[in-house]
Each structure stands twice: as structure tokens, then as C-alpha cells.
Design an enzyme around this catalytic site. Sequence first.
Site, PDB file in Angstrom:
ATOM      1  N   GLU A  41       0.860  -1.182   0.000  1.00 29.37           N
ATOM      2  CA  GLU A  41       0.000   0.000   0.000  1.00 29.37           C
ATOM      3  C   GLU A  41       0.897   1.232   0.000  1.00 29.37           C
ATOM      4  OE1 GLU A  41      -2.734   2.514   3.173  1.00 29.37           O
ATOM      5  OE2 GLU A  41      -2.573   0.338   3.434  1.00 29.37           O
ATOM      6  N   ARG A  45       0.537  10.382   0.401  1.00 29.16           N
ATOM      7  CA  ARG A  45       0.933  11.475   1.291  1.00 29.16           C
ATOM      8  C   ARG A  45       2.059  12.321   0.720  1.00 29.16           C
ATOM      9  NH1 ARG A  45       1.215   8.377   7.181  1.00 29.16           N
ATOM     10  NH2 ARG A  45      -0.759   7.230   6.983  1.00 29.16           N
ATOM     11  N   LYS A 129     -11.131  -1.394   6.695  1.00 31.36           N
ATOM     12  CA  LYS A 129      -9.919  -1.024   7.418  1.00 31.36           C
ATOM     13  C   LYS A 129     -10.332  -0.508   8.796  1.00 31.36           C
ATOM     14  CE  LYS A 129      -6.157   2.406   7.275  1.00 31.36           C
ATOM     15  NZ  LYS A 129      -5.387   3.316   6.409  1.00 31.36           N
TER      16      LYS A 129
END
Length: 207
Positions: A41, A45, A129
Site C-alpha cells: 500500500e 501522502r 480497514k
Amino acid sequence: MNNPQDLFALGPVVPVVVLDEVAHAVPLARALVRGGVQVIEVTLRTAAALPAIERIAAEVPDMVVGAGTVTSPEQAEQAAKSGARFLISPGATAAVLDAMEQTGLPFLPGVATVSEAMRAAERGLTALKFFPAEAAGGVPYLRSIAGPLPGLRFCPTGGITPARAGAYLSLSNVGCVGGSWLAPADALAAGDWSRIEMLARDAAALR
């Protein structure tokens, strides 16, 4: 991979990676694959994230690359165009959920409360999640909601260490965990791919 539940079958740990340098993407992915980890993943950011996803998708066919920290519809669309094979969001706003669904990719929306999990389930979403895992109650919390929410499975992420991962993975409603420890910033900066390969081997052996 067509179903979000398929993510749980890829391995016990999903590396959660922040990349500042696009050049690190391919050697990192290859080191993880050598260590037995076939999923990554890349969090959205940094400016390097989308081109890093594109590079991994094109050059490391044995790696299933996805985009994390999807917080806007635009990011969902951009990640899909960059070659991401799954999406993960820290929360579950209606706009972000709609956008992730529209990509056609499997995705894990982030939840932290029972009400958020129930709202996701109302949309037919059963793979979620759990974030931020440790801060939101950790193993005891997930254990306590397994009874009232038996149809849901989670990928807890946030503050999980190698020492804590096993406790999460022992829960019936946990499919995998997300961990940032597989790609530490100092190892990336030094290009220490052998260390990352070793961390991947340890993670792959957790279950």
C-alpha cells in the site's frame, strides 16, 4: 483480484509505505517480493506516491500495488489511472466511498466505530480497514465487536508493531494487518534492501 476480501488472502501483513523518492519504488517492491510479501500500500501522502504506483505496476508484476490514504474522489480516480489494483481510505465519507466504487477496484474503507462499520455494511461493504487501530481500542475492541458484527472482517492499521501483529491476526474478524515497519524511513534512505527483505520474511511468517 475482484473482491476486497481477496486482499486478505495475499498475506498476513500489508506494508504501508510512505515514499519520498520515486526511485525507491521498484527496488522496495522487489525486496518485499523476495521476502515473500506480494502486496504493498503506497500512501498518497507525498508527490512521489502516484508515479511510484505507476512504476511498481509496470515493472514489478509479482507485486499487487494499491493506494492508501485516499481522502478525496480525485485521489481515487488518479490512483486508478496510475495502475493501483486496490484502494484504501482512512475514513468513509459518502463522496470518497462513491468515488472508490466508481473506479471498479476493490477497496477497504476506514472505520473506527461500530456505527461507521454498520453504515459501511449497509452499503454491502464487509471488508474494512480499522483505523487508527491501537488508538481506537486495538485487539480488545475488535474482539468485542466480533459478536454483534459477525459478517465483517477488518485490516487493522495504525500503531501496530511486529510484536502486536500476532494478537490481531489471531482474531476471527481480522483478515490481515497494515504495518509501516516493513519499510522504515532509514532503510529506504540508505537503500538497505536486504534489511527490508528480512523484515518482509519475518512478516510473511506471521501466519
